[in-house]
Enzyme design. Structure first.
Site, PDB file in Angstrom:
ATOM      1  N   LYS A  62       0.842  -1.200   0.000  1.00  0.00           N
ATOM      2  CA  LYS A  62       0.000   0.000   0.000  1.00  0.00           C
ATOM      3  C   LYS A  62       0.880   1.255   0.000  1.00  0.00           C
ATOM      4  CE  LYS A  62      -3.623  -2.667   2.180  1.00  0.00           C
ATOM      5  NZ  LYS A  62      -4.223  -3.164   3.415  1.00  0.00           N
ATOM      6  N   GLN A 106      -4.339  -2.063   9.585  1.00  0.00           N
ATOM      7  CA  GLN A 106      -4.195  -3.381   8.968  1.00  0.00           C
ATOM      8  C   GLN A 106      -4.713  -4.470   9.920  1.00  0.00           C
ATOM      9  OE1 GLN A 106      -2.985  -3.967   5.719  1.00  0.00           O
ATOM     10  NE2 GLN A 106      -3.781  -5.999   6.151  1.00  0.00           N
ATOM     11  N   ASP A 129     -10.755   2.153   3.939  1.00  0.00           N
ATOM     12  CA  ASP A 129     -11.054   0.721   3.756  1.00  0.00           C
ATOM     13  C   ASP A 129     -12.559   0.512   3.611  1.00  0.00           C
ATOM     14  OD1 ASP A 129      -8.946  -1.146   3.617  1.00  0.00           O
ATOM     15  OD2 ASP A 129      -8.429  -0.800   5.722  1.00  0.00           O
TER      16      ASP A 129
END
Ligand code: NAD
Length: 297
Positions: A62, A106, A129
């Site tokens: 990312k 994460q 997200d």
């Protein structure tokens, strides 16, 4: 607006890496435009807890993507032992940081930390997200917020390959909150597919998968879907990524939920693993970060 290109259908592979690169090029020119206009460049922050190898790889990818398109990025790394309270305080800090536009935490998190609580603590306006209840709920709006990244990436991949979705039977295997469930809403509500959702409790799974014009599989069960479970000519999207121990330099290979080699000859399109849905998830994070930035300024 990010300029969209359409790929030619000259292969049966839905090449997520290629489309993600295309999106990154579009985003890079968007960043140049923002800079030239003296506007703010998107800034993504990532929180990584512990030293799980797969999580580190995902976060590194990312960050690499941010560098490639010219986004600013901040990585906050914490030991496995971090308390829930301290983690929540860091999420607060980023929520209140005017310079940061997007935040990802994460997953998975250690057992003593509630992933639901931490995720829900992220400001919906920075939740790139698309995991918070607010963004989840807003999927069923004609003006959605930040869409859940993986389903959004799959929607974009199908769109760029001109896959016809309206009126088709889309069967989704997996009903998780991050992939299967939001995917079913996107396909039914935004794309007008007829949707069937299967999961671990589904009786006679092949009965459903064999009816799929579009089959999306997100179970984490490597090789679950075999050729005899597929309708010939179907479009198959394999979300699964499982590390299987192997005698190579990395010590593992990545395997999807679909038996790729036996299924590929009978379908019209299929995503490879790796190189299918994974890069599209990252591309969606970047698209969401740009959207979050523009919404705030
Ligand atoms: P999850 O564990 O939260 O959910 C798994 C789902 O699969 C559940 O709905 C369960 O009911 C269903 N399932 C499990 N075994 C089944 C079986 N035998 N038959 C039918 N259904 C079954 O997992 P998740 O977070 O949704 O992720 C699924 C997979 O996708 C994992 O391999 C994960 O690593 C991968 N993933 C990939 C990306 C990407 O960007 N490529 C993103 C998210 C998840």
């Amino acid at each position: 607006m990010v300029k969209e290109q359409t790929l030619k259908m000259n292969s049966s592979i839905l090449d997520g890496r290629k489309v993600a690169n295309q999106i990154q090029e579009e985003l890079a020119s968007e960043v140049n435009k923002l800079k030239n206009e003296g506007k703010k460049v998107p800034h993504l922050a990532a929180i990584l807890v512990g030293d799980d190898g797969a999580s580190q790889t995902y976060v590194n990818n990312k960050i690499k993507a941010c560098k490639k398109v010219g986004f600013e990025y901040t990585l906050l790394q914490f030991p496995e032992s971090i308390s829930e309270e301290k983690l929540l305080a860091n999420v607060d800090r980023i929520n209140n940081d005017e310079d940061i536009d997007g935040l990802i935490v994460q997953l998975p998190l250690p057992d003593h930390v509630s992933a639901i609580k931490v995720t829900e603590h992220i400001s919906p306006s920075k939740d790139v997200d698309g995991f918070t209840n607010e963004n989840y709920g807003r999927i069923t709006s004609k003006n959605p917020g930040l869409m859940p990244a993986t389903p959004y990436g799959i929607q974009e991949l199908l769109k760029r390959y001109n896959v016809e979705i309206k009126g088709k039977h889309c069967v989704i295997v997996g009903n998780s909150r991050t992939v299967g469930a939001p995917m079913s809403t996107i396909m039914a509500y935004h794309e007008y597919a007829t949707v069937t959702v299967c999961h671990i409790h589904t009786e006679n799974l092949p009965f459903y998968t064999q009816q799929a014009d579009i089959l999306i599989v997100a179970t984490g069960q490597p090789g679950l879907i075999k050729a005899d479970m597929i309708k010939p000519g179907a479009v198959v999207v394999d979300v699964g990524i499982t590390r299987i121990a192997a005698d190579n330099q990395r010590g593992y290979i990545l395997k999807g939920d679909v038996e790729f080699e036996e299924v590929k000859p009978i379908v019209s399109f299929i995503t490879p693993v790796p190189g299918g849905v994974g890069p599209m998830t990252i591309a969606s994070l970047l698209l969401n970060t740009l959207k979050a930035t523009k919404a705030r300024y």
